[in-house]
Design a protein around this motif. Structure first.
Motif, PDB file in Angstrom:
ATOM      1  N   ILE A 288       0.850  -1.144  -0.103  1.00  0.00           N
ATOM      2  CA  ILE A 288      -0.206   0.017   0.111  1.00  0.00           C
ATOM      3  C   ILE A 288       0.835   1.357  -0.012  1.00  0.00           C
ATOM      4  O   ILE A 288       2.004   1.417   0.921  1.00  0.00           O
ATOM      5  CB  ILE A 288      -1.042  -0.081   1.318  1.00  0.00           C
ATOM      6  N   ASP A 289       0.492   2.204  -0.964  1.00  0.00           N
ATOM      7  CA  ASP A 289       1.212   3.464  -0.973  1.00  0.00           C
ATOM      8  C   ASP A 289       2.726   3.141  -1.195  1.00  0.00           C
ATOM      9  O   ASP A 289       3.509   4.153  -0.662  1.00  0.00           O
ATOM     10  CB  ASP A 289       0.895   4.138   0.306  1.00  0.00           C
ATOM     11  N   LEU A 290       3.055   2.317  -2.145  1.00  0.00           N
ATOM     12  CA  LEU A 290       4.535   2.104  -2.444  1.00  0.00           C
ATOM     13  C   LEU A 290       4.519   1.696  -3.925  1.00  0.00           C
ATOM     14  O   LEU A 290       4.534   0.617  -4.524  1.00  0.00           O
ATOM     15  CB  LEU A 290       5.025   1.093  -1.536  1.00  0.00           C
TER      16      LEU A 290
ATOM     17  N   LYS B 132      -7.409   4.711  -1.751  1.00  0.00           N
ATOM     18  CA  LYS B 132      -7.851   4.533  -3.215  1.00  0.00           C
ATOM     19  C   LYS B 132      -7.274   3.334  -3.987  1.00  0.00           C
ATOM     20  O   LYS B 132      -6.061   2.827  -3.534  1.00  0.00           O
ATOM     21  CB  LYS B 132      -7.410   5.706  -3.769  1.00  0.00           C
ATOM     22  N   PRO B 133      -7.954   2.705  -4.936  1.00  0.00           N
ATOM     23  CA  PRO B 133      -7.412   1.444  -5.647  1.00  0.00           C
ATOM     24  C   PRO B 133      -6.081   1.842  -6.029  1.00  0.00           C
ATOM     25  O   PRO B 133      -5.283   0.812  -5.949  1.00  0.00           O
ATOM     26  CB  PRO B 133      -8.487   1.378  -6.664  1.00  0.00           C
ATOM     27  N   GLU B 134      -5.848   2.898  -6.476  1.00  0.00           N
ATOM     28  CA  GLU B 134      -4.569   3.037  -7.225  1.00  0.00           C
ATOM     29  C   GLU B 134      -3.290   3.209  -6.324  1.00  0.00           C
ATOM     30  O   GLU B 134      -2.038   3.234  -6.853  1.00  0.00           O
ATOM     31  CB  GLU B 134      -4.392   4.583  -8.113  1.00  0.00           C
ATOM     32  N   GLN B 135      -3.782   3.133  -4.762  1.00  0.00           N
ATOM     33  CA  GLN B 135      -2.726   3.158  -3.887  1.00  0.00           C
ATOM     34  C   GLN B 135      -2.185   1.440  -3.578  1.00  0.00           C
ATOM     35  O   GLN B 135      -1.148   1.367  -2.816  1.00  0.00           O
ATOM     36  CB  GLN B 135      -3.148   3.638  -2.665  1.00  0.00           C
TER      37      GLN B 135
ATOM     38  N   ASP C 256       2.229 -12.460 -16.550  1.00  0.00           N
ATOM     39  CA  ASP C 256       2.666 -13.639 -16.927  1.00  0.00           C
ATOM     40  C   ASP C 256       2.633 -14.582 -15.762  1.00  0.00           C
ATOM     41  O   ASP C 256       2.964 -15.650 -15.863  1.00  0.00           O
ATOM     42  CB  ASP C 256       4.434 -13.808 -17.270  1.00  0.00           C
ATOM     43  N   ASP C 257       1.996 -14.158 -14.718  1.00  0.00           N
ATOM     44  CA  ASP C 257       1.885 -15.065 -13.342  1.00  0.00           C
ATOM     45  C   ASP C 257       0.820 -15.852 -13.502  1.00  0.00           C
ATOM     46  O   ASP C 257       0.397 -16.570 -12.408  1.00  0.00           O
ATOM     47  CB  ASP C 257       1.977 -14.122 -12.218  1.00  0.00           C
ATOM     48  N   GLY C 258      -0.282 -15.586 -14.349  1.00  0.00           N
ATOM     49  CA  GLY C 258      -1.696 -16.111 -13.960  1.00  0.00           C
ATOM     50  C   GLY C 258      -2.610 -15.581 -13.018  1.00  0.00           C
ATOM     51  O   GLY C 258      -3.702 -16.149 -13.139  1.00  0.00           O
ATOM     52  N   LEU C 259      -2.229 -14.086 -12.789  1.00  0.00           N
ATOM     53  CA  LEU C 259      -3.265 -13.618 -12.001  1.00  0.00           C
ATOM     54  C   LEU C 259      -4.640 -13.328 -12.956  1.00  0.00           C
ATOM     55  O   LEU C 259      -4.328 -12.461 -14.063  1.00  0.00           O
ATOM     56  CB  LEU C 259      -2.900 -12.166 -11.607  1.00  0.00           C
ATOM     57  N   VAL C 260      -5.658 -13.580 -12.627  1.00  0.00           N
ATOM     58  CA  VAL C 260      -6.784 -13.514 -13.501  1.00  0.00           C
ATOM     59  C   VAL C 260      -7.630 -12.236 -12.913  1.00  0.00           C
ATOM     60  O   VAL C 260      -7.868 -11.338 -14.098  1.00  0.00           O
ATOM     61  CB  VAL C 260      -7.936 -14.669 -13.401  1.00  0.00           C
ATOM     62  N   ILE C 261      -7.714 -11.905 -11.729  1.00  0.00           N
ATOM     63  CA  ILE C 261      -8.549 -10.756 -11.383  1.00  0.00           C
ATOM     64  C   ILE C 261      -8.112 -10.471  -9.994  1.00  0.00           C
ATOM     65  O   ILE C 261      -7.661 -11.441  -8.984  1.00  0.00           O
ATOM     66  CB  ILE C 261     -10.122 -10.932 -11.509  1.00  0.00           C
ATOM     67  N   ALA C 262      -8.085  -9.138  -9.440  1.00  0.00           N
ATOM     68  CA  ALA C 262      -7.880  -8.606  -8.219  1.00  0.00           C
ATOM     69  C   ALA C 262      -8.894  -7.814  -7.763  1.00  0.00           C
ATOM     70  O   ALA C 262      -8.842  -6.564  -8.401  1.00  0.00           O
ATOM     71  CB  ALA C 262      -6.613  -8.301  -8.005  1.00  0.00           C
TER      72      ALA C 262
ATOM     73  N   LYS D 219     -19.031  -4.709   0.491  1.00  0.00           N
ATOM     74  CA  LYS D 219     -19.304  -3.894  -0.506  1.00  0.00           C
ATOM     75  C   LYS D 219     -18.043  -3.858  -1.689  1.00  0.00           C
ATOM     76  O   LYS D 219     -16.980  -3.673  -1.151  1.00  0.00           O
ATOM     77  CB  LYS D 219     -19.417  -2.555  -0.360  1.00  0.00           C
ATOM     78  N   TYR D 220     -18.109  -4.301  -2.836  1.00  0.00           N
ATOM     79  CA  TYR D 220     -17.220  -4.075  -3.925  1.00  0.00           C
ATOM     80  C   TYR D 220     -16.956  -2.503  -4.231  1.00  0.00           C
ATOM     81  O   TYR D 220     -17.632  -1.848  -4.338  1.00  0.00           O
ATOM     82  CB  TYR D 220     -17.689  -4.825  -5.026  1.00  0.00           C
ATOM     83  N   ILE D 221     -15.463  -2.339  -4.028  1.00  0.00           N
ATOM     84  CA  ILE D 221     -15.126  -0.979  -4.208  1.00  0.00           C
ATOM     85  C   ILE D 221     -14.798  -1.085  -5.870  1.00  0.00           C
ATOM     86  O   ILE D 221     -15.323  -0.068  -6.667  1.00  0.00           O
ATOM     87  CB  ILE D 221     -13.916  -0.644  -3.515  1.00  0.00           C
ATOM     88  N   GLU D 222     -13.555  -1.697  -6.364  1.00  0.00           N
ATOM     89  CA  GLU D 222     -13.136  -1.723  -7.551  1.00  0.00           C
ATOM     90  C   GLU D 222     -12.098  -2.711  -7.886  1.00  0.00           C
ATOM     91  O   GLU D 222     -11.693  -3.306  -7.219  1.00  0.00           O
ATOM     92  CB  GLU D 222     -12.354  -0.501  -7.803  1.00  0.00           C
ATOM     93  N   ASN D 223     -12.249  -3.102  -9.463  1.00  0.00           N
ATOM     94  CA  ASN D 223     -11.005  -3.976  -9.672  1.00  0.00           C
ATOM     95  C   ASN D 223      -9.817  -3.156  -9.706  1.00  0.00           C
ATOM     96  O   ASN D 223      -9.726  -2.327 -10.368  1.00  0.00           O
ATOM     97  CB  ASN D 223     -11.558  -4.399 -11.276  1.00  0.00           C
ATOM     98  N   ILE D 224      -8.805  -3.983  -9.161  1.00  0.00           N
ATOM     99  CA  ILE D 224      -7.603  -3.458  -9.209  1.00  0.00           C
ATOM    100  C   ILE D 224      -6.820  -3.925 -10.416  1.00  0.00           C
ATOM    101  O   ILE D 224      -5.904  -3.446 -10.792  1.00  0.00           O
ATOM    102  CB  ILE D 224      -6.716  -3.992  -7.965  1.00  0.00           C
TER     103      ILE D 224
END
Length: 171
Positions: free
Chosen positions: A34-36, A107-110, A127-133, A154-159
């Motif tokens: 977070i924040d990095l 915020k999601p961008e953090q 390349d790692d197989g991450l489908v969704i976060a 409560k869903y906030i946002e897709n990262i």
């Protein structure tokens, strides 16, 4: 002796991840910071910005790996609780209204996801197989009764969402 006072938190912040297990072919980890924004595979987990990780125990053995290749869409799910790291970084954990997330302190961008093999070599998210976060907030309610089944989420946002075809059962 110093004891950390435990604070009641009505809201709990979480990142959920869905990963194709067979994509890499060896064990790897997805670390969340977070924040990095410049975090990478060499960023230490002792950093105050480290929120947690999801370990993927994929087989490196060729014969066992072949078994997983026969199920290329097999996924594993994991989650990282962001609340403790947010508290450590003094990010606002309170909301006035679960339906109005504009005052959310994180915020999601953090949120930064870093992927590394067990030897520390970094892997690109593509390349790692991450489908969704996905980024969520859970409301425990004012009663603080630990009745997890009745918490409101409560869903906030897709990262992150992979650019490849979708996996059945994954939004």
């Amino acid at each position: 002796m110093y004891f950390m006072k435990k604070f009641y938190r009505q809201y709990h912040w979480k990142l959920t991840l869905t990963i194709k297990k067979s994509k890499v072919g060896s064990p790897f980890e997805l670390c969340v910071f977070i924040d990095l924004p410049n975090a990478n595979s060499l960023t230490p987990k002792s950093s105050p910005n480290f929120a947690g990780l999801v370990l993927i125990f994929a087989h490196g053995n060729a014969a066992l790996y072949a078994k997983y290749l026969s199920q290329p869409d097999a996924v594993v799910n994991g989650s990282v609780n962001l609340t403790t790291c947010m508290q450590r970084l003094d990010i606002n954990l309170n909301l006035n209204d679960l339906n109005n997330l504009n005052n959310s302190g994180l915020k999601p961008e953090q949120i930064t996801i870093v992927v590394a093999l067990s030897n520390g070599t970094g892997i690109d998210l593509e390349d790692d197989g991450l489908v969704i976060a996905n980024y969520w907030v859970f409301d425990e309610g004012p009663g603080h009764n630990h009745d997890y089944v009745n918490w409101t989420q409560k869903y906030i946002e897709n990262i992150y969402k992979a650019r490849t075809k979708s996996v059945p059962g994954v939004n």
